[in-house]
Design a protein around this motif. Structure first.
Motif, short mmCIF file in Angstrom:
data_model
loop_
_atom_site.label_atom_id
_atom_site.label_comp_id
_atom_site.label_asym_id
_atom_site.label_seq_id
_atom_site.Cartn_x
_atom_site.Cartn_y
_atom_site.Cartn_z
N VAL A 191 33.24 -3.18 -65.93
CA VAL A 191 33.85 -4.51 -65.99
C VAL A 191 35.26 -4.42 -66.57
N SER A 192 36.21 -5.05 -65.88
CA SER A 192 37.58 -5.14 -66.37
C SER A 192 37.97 -6.59 -66.51
N THR A 193 38.87 -6.85 -67.43
CA THR A 193 39.37 -8.21 -67.64
C THR A 193 40.70 -8.36 -66.90
N VAL A 194 40.85 -9.46 -66.18
CA VAL A 194 42.13 -9.75 -65.52
C VAL A 194 42.86 -10.79 -66.36
N LEU A 195 44.09 -10.45 -66.76
CA LEU A 195 44.91 -11.40 -67.52
C LEU A 195 46.11 -11.78 -66.67
#
Ligand SMILES: CC(C)(COP(=O)(O)OP(=O)(O)OC[C@H]1O[C@@H](n2cnc3c(N)ncnc32)[C@H](O)[C@@H]1OP(=O)(O)O)[C@@H](O)C(=O)NCCC(=O)NCCS
Length: 210
Positions: A191-195
């Motif tokens: 899981v990666s966070t998109v900012l």
């Protein structure tokens, strides 16, 4: 600390920093020669650029940005693909699924609508600083320089995909005006966070992400 636009002579130093400092994603597994070609393409491309931070002659940090990641990857494949892939062939064969996921990822996220937020085309590809200068504001200076350049190019916003557990990177982007937009799995199970950081409105205020 000197922050300046990167040139082709900086490509190897950027590749070394990427390989030694960024453990997330598929690209570091392809090795320094591959990354050197990629960063050479970044600094030559009209749809990408990079800044370096120097202490004396030594590159101690960099940020790389594409205003159109899909176009950058297409031009990299076309111009550098075979020569870049050859030394990395064993890694590509071993991880062919990840290679395809990496190439398909820009079309999955660029311009994608998430509720009321549309993810920008532009993306921060990577930022890293040497351990000796970490925590001294170098990362923030690099990301702010990159955002100013995007603004100068009239790029309306920029996103970044960051490991969901990468506290230093999440703090860096927050301090540079990015807000969490969503989470993605570029590679299955990770899981990666998109900012996202949207360009300042004409009055100077940053447009809300919501
Ligand atoms: C992420 C990275 C580039 C940050 O660079 P840096 O020069 O150390 O960051 P700065 O000193 O400019 O700090 C920026 C903000 O992050 C915070 N921060 C920095 N390191 C931190 C850490 N380890 N944990 C929590 N917060 C941290 C700072 O306190 C600062 O926040 P503030 O403005 O609210 O005080 C650096 O840690 C790095 O190279 N990491 C390895 C590569 C990586 O993970 N890159 C991101 C993925 S592409």
């Amino acid at each position: 600390m000197n922050i300046s636009v990167a040139t082709t002579t900086d490509a190897r130093a950027m590749a070394n920093l990427h390989a030694s400092r960024i453990t997330e994603g598929f690209l570091p597994t392809l090795g320094v020669p591959f990354l050197t070609r990629l960063y050479r393409r970044v600094v030559l491309s009209p749809v990408a650029f990079a800044y370096t931070a120097r202490e004396g002659d030594e590159v101690v940090g960099f940020v790389a940005v594409a205003s159109d990641l899909g176009a950058l990857y297409r031009s990299f494949l076309l111009r550098d693909g075979v020569r870049a892939a050859l030394p990395s062939l064993p890694a590509v064969v071993r991880s062919w699924r990840k290679a395809i996921e990496t190439l398909r990822y820009p079309s999955r996220t660029s311009g994608a609508a998430l509720g009321t937020t549309v993810l920008p085309e532009a993306e921060v590809l990577a930022v890293a600083v040497a351990p000796a200068v970490a925590g001294q504001g170098v990362g923030a200076s690099l990301v702010r320089a990159a955002c100013a350049e995007l603004h100068r190019r009239n790029v309306p916003g920029v996103k970044v995909v960051c490991g969901a557990g990468n506290a230093a990177a999440l703090a860096l982007y927050a301090t540079c005006g990015f807000a969490v937009a969503t989470q993605v799995e570029v590679h299955g199970g990770v899981v990666s966070t998109v900012l996202v950081r949207l360009a300042p409105a004409p009055g100077g205020a940053v447009v809300s992400n919501g």
